[in-house]
Scaffold this motif. Structure first.
Motif, PDB file in Angstrom:
ATOM      1  N   UNK A 229       0.836  -1.201   0.000  1.00  0.00           N
ATOM      2  CA  UNK A 229       0.000   0.000   0.000  1.00  0.00           C
ATOM      3  C   UNK A 229       0.874   1.256   0.000  1.00  0.00           C
ATOM      4  N   UNK A 230       0.311   2.362  -0.465  1.00  0.00           N
ATOM      5  CA  UNK A 230       1.034   3.625  -0.346  1.00  0.00           C
ATOM      6  C   UNK A 230       1.097   4.058   1.112  1.00  0.00           C
ATOM      7  N   UNK A 231      -0.020   3.904   1.831  1.00  0.00           N
ATOM      8  CA  UNK A 231      -0.084   4.342   3.224  1.00  0.00           C
ATOM      9  C   UNK A 231      -0.359   3.173   4.166  1.00  0.00           C
ATOM     10  N   UNK A 232       0.371   3.137   5.255  1.00  0.00           N
ATOM     11  CA  UNK A 232       0.022   2.305   6.404  1.00  0.00           C
ATOM     12  C   UNK A 232      -0.470   3.250   7.485  1.00  0.00           C
ATOM     13  N   UNK A 233      -1.731   3.124   7.846  1.00  0.00           N
ATOM     14  CA  UNK A 233      -2.329   3.963   8.881  1.00  0.00           C
ATOM     15  C   UNK A 233      -2.099   3.270  10.224  1.00  0.00           C
ATOM     16  N   UNK A 234      -1.330   3.892  11.103  1.00  0.00           N
ATOM     17  CA  UNK A 234      -0.947   3.274  12.379  1.00  0.00           C
ATOM     18  C   UNK A 234      -1.672   3.993  13.506  1.00  0.00           C
ATOM     19  N   UNK A 235      -2.491   3.236  14.242  1.00  0.00           N
ATOM     20  CA  UNK A 235      -3.331   3.802  15.304  1.00  0.00           C
ATOM     21  C   UNK A 235      -3.051   3.068  16.609  1.00  0.00           C
ATOM     22  N   UNK A 236      -2.382   3.712  17.572  1.00  0.00           N
ATOM     23  CA  UNK A 236      -2.237   3.107  18.892  1.00  0.00           C
ATOM     24  C   UNK A 236      -3.476   3.415  19.736  1.00  0.00           C
ATOM     25  N   UNK A 237      -3.859   2.503  20.607  1.00  0.00           N
ATOM     26  CA  UNK A 237      -5.026   2.787  21.435  1.00  0.00           C
ATOM     27  C   UNK A 237      -4.878   2.143  22.808  1.00  0.00           C
ATOM     28  N   UNK A 238      -5.390   2.847  23.803  1.00  0.00           N
ATOM     29  CA  UNK A 238      -5.411   2.315  25.172  1.00  0.00           C
ATOM     30  C   UNK A 238      -6.682   2.799  25.845  1.00  0.00           C
ATOM     31  N   UNK A 239      -7.618   1.864  26.087  1.00  0.00           N
ATOM     32  CA  UNK A 239      -8.865   2.145  26.799  1.00  0.00           C
ATOM     33  C   UNK A 239      -9.639   3.322  26.200  1.00  0.00           C
TER      34      UNK A 239
ATOM     35  N   UNK B 147      -4.779  -0.513   7.438  1.00  0.00           N
ATOM     36  CA  UNK B 147      -4.975   0.009   8.794  1.00  0.00           C
ATOM     37  C   UNK B 147      -4.381  -0.962   9.790  1.00  0.00           C
ATOM     38  N   UNK B 148      -3.535  -0.450  10.675  1.00  0.00           N
ATOM     39  CA  UNK B 148      -2.949  -1.262  11.740  1.00  0.00           C
ATOM     40  C   UNK B 148      -3.274  -0.603  13.071  1.00  0.00           C
ATOM     41  N   UNK B 149      -4.007  -1.304  13.910  1.00  0.00           N
ATOM     42  CA  UNK B 149      -4.331  -0.802  15.246  1.00  0.00           C
ATOM     43  C   UNK B 149      -3.536  -1.593  16.264  1.00  0.00           C
ATOM     44  N   UNK B 150      -2.852  -0.894  17.146  1.00  0.00           N
ATOM     45  CA  UNK B 150      -2.084  -1.543  18.204  1.00  0.00           C
ATOM     46  C   UNK B 150      -2.791  -1.294  19.526  1.00  0.00           C
ATOM     47  N   UNK B 151      -3.313  -2.360  20.106  1.00  0.00           N
ATOM     48  CA  UNK B 151      -3.947  -2.268  21.423  1.00  0.00           C
ATOM     49  C   UNK B 151      -2.863  -2.332  22.478  1.00  0.00           C
ATOM     50  N   UNK B 152      -2.679  -1.241  23.177  1.00  0.00           N
ATOM     51  CA  UNK B 152      -1.609  -1.106  24.171  1.00  0.00           C
ATOM     52  C   UNK B 152      -2.078  -1.592  25.541  1.00  0.00           C
ATOM     53  N   UNK B 153      -2.583  -2.832  25.577  1.00  0.00           N
ATOM     54  CA  UNK B 153      -2.979  -3.426  26.853  1.00  0.00           C
ATOM     55  C   UNK B 153      -4.290  -2.912  27.412  1.00  0.00           C
TER      56      UNK B 153
ATOM     57  N   UNK C 284      -1.326  -6.586  19.461  1.00  0.00           N
ATOM     58  CA  UNK C 284      -1.520  -6.294  20.894  1.00  0.00           C
ATOM     59  C   UNK C 284      -0.202  -6.377  21.629  1.00  0.00           C
ATOM     60  N   UNK C 285      -0.030  -5.514  22.633  1.00  0.00           N
ATOM     61  CA  UNK C 285       1.143  -5.554  23.492  1.00  0.00           C
ATOM     62  C   UNK C 285       0.717  -5.194  24.914  1.00  0.00           C
ATOM     63  N   UNK C 286       1.499  -5.617  25.926  1.00  0.00           N
ATOM     64  CA  UNK C 286       1.259  -5.115  27.274  1.00  0.00           C
ATOM     65  C   UNK C 286       1.429  -3.597  27.278  1.00  0.00           C
ATOM     66  N   UNK C 287       0.777  -2.927  28.211  1.00  0.00           N
ATOM     67  CA  UNK C 287       0.787  -1.464  28.235  1.00  0.00           C
ATOM     68  C   UNK C 287       2.203  -0.911  28.367  1.00  0.00           C
ATOM     69  N   UNK C 288       2.674  -0.268  27.283  1.00  0.00           N
ATOM     70  CA  UNK C 288       4.023   0.304  27.248  1.00  0.00           C
ATOM     71  C   UNK C 288       4.031   1.748  26.786  1.00  0.00           C
TER      72      UNK C 288
ATOM     73  N   UNK D 144       3.843   1.530  21.074  1.00  0.00           N
ATOM     74  CA  UNK D 144       2.753   0.967  20.272  1.00  0.00           C
ATOM     75  C   UNK D 144       2.884   1.387  18.807  1.00  0.00           C
ATOM     76  N   UNK D 145       3.212   2.642  18.571  1.00  0.00           N
ATOM     77  CA  UNK D 145       3.399   3.101  17.183  1.00  0.00           C
ATOM     78  C   UNK D 145       4.556   2.362  16.509  1.00  0.00           C
ATOM     79  N   UNK D 146       5.649   2.187  17.238  1.00  0.00           N
ATOM     80  CA  UNK D 146       6.793   1.460  16.670  1.00  0.00           C
ATOM     81  C   UNK D 146       6.424   0.019  16.335  1.00  0.00           C
ATOM     82  N   UNK D 147       5.651  -0.620  17.212  1.00  0.00           N
ATOM     83  CA  UNK D 147       5.216  -1.988  16.953  1.00  0.00           C
ATOM     84  C   UNK D 147       4.327  -2.033  15.705  1.00  0.00           C
TER      85      UNK D 147
END
Length: 212
Positions: free
Chosen positions: A2-12, A34-40, A60-64, A69-72
């Motif tokens: 893709x031209x764009x990877x949309x990176x969205x970190x989220x926590x609660x 679209x890539x969503x990273x659930x930060x625990x 998903x990752x433990x809350x860091x 989360x964006x780097x992941x």
């Protein structure tokens, strides 16, 4: 790829996340993932994300913290550009179309900064319009230092190779991780500030990182 990877970190932020993702899925320009990273999260975020099926890649990752989360998320991305969006902010239907025009016209700048529209009530979004695309171009980010030219991580669109060369966001959990990255991108060739139209809606609320 893709031209764009949309990176969205989220926590609660499951209460905001649906609107955020719907704003991405409503894009006129469709060459994106679209890539969503659930930060625990502990508020049902994962249940919601799993209900979306293959429209969204979920990690998903433990809350860091949001930077880790964006780097992941970037590590799981395939796009030529990383377009970052916080999970309480929104895009307009023209957002990626504007960024694509900028990339094409200005030969693939390393760093693009979008234009914010501040809101606290969703009814205010009806006032936002897509006008003529206007930009300011600089040889690099440091060359633009006569004034402030970006507004939070949701304004960041960064070419993959430039992001990787500087090591991405700091993994230290601090505020102003966006400023740290912008400075480390300082001499990466090509910085463009979009001054029109607005490209993202910044939600002002008591639980935002800016308010903390």
């Amino acid at each position: 790829m893709a031209l764009f990877s949309v990176v969205i970190p989220t926590f609660n932020r499951v209460a905001f996340l649906n609107a955020t993702l719907e704003s991405v899925l409503a894009q006129h320009f469709t060459d994106y993932e679209i890539i969503v990273v659930d930060d625990g999260s502990t508020d049902g975020t994962m249940n919601y994300l799993q209900s979306l099926g293959q429209r969204v890649k979920v990690v998903r990752q433990p809350n860091q913290g949001p930077s880790a989360a964006r780097n992941l998320g970037a590590g799981h991305a395939s796009g030529t550009y990383f377009a970052f969006l916080d999970s309480d902010d929104l895009w307009f239907p023209w957002t990626l179309e504007v960024y694509q025009q900028v990339i094409k016209k200005h030969r693939g700048p390393s760093f693009i900064a979008g234009m914010p529209y501040h809101f606290s009530d969703a009814r205010e979004l009806k006032k936002a319009v897509c006008g003529t695309t206007r930009i300011k171009w600089f040889a690099d980010y440091l060359a633009s230092g006569d004034q402030w030219r970006w507004w939070g991580v949701s304004s960041f669109v960064i070419r993959r190779d430039a992001f990787l060369v500087v090591g991405g966001f700091t993994n230290v959990w601090v505020n102003s991780e966006d400023a740290d990255l912008a400075l480390r991108l300082g001499v990466a060739p090509g910085f463009v500030q979009v001054t029109s139209p607005v490209t993202f809606a910044y939600r002002e609320h008591a639980a935002s990182a800016k308010s903390d």
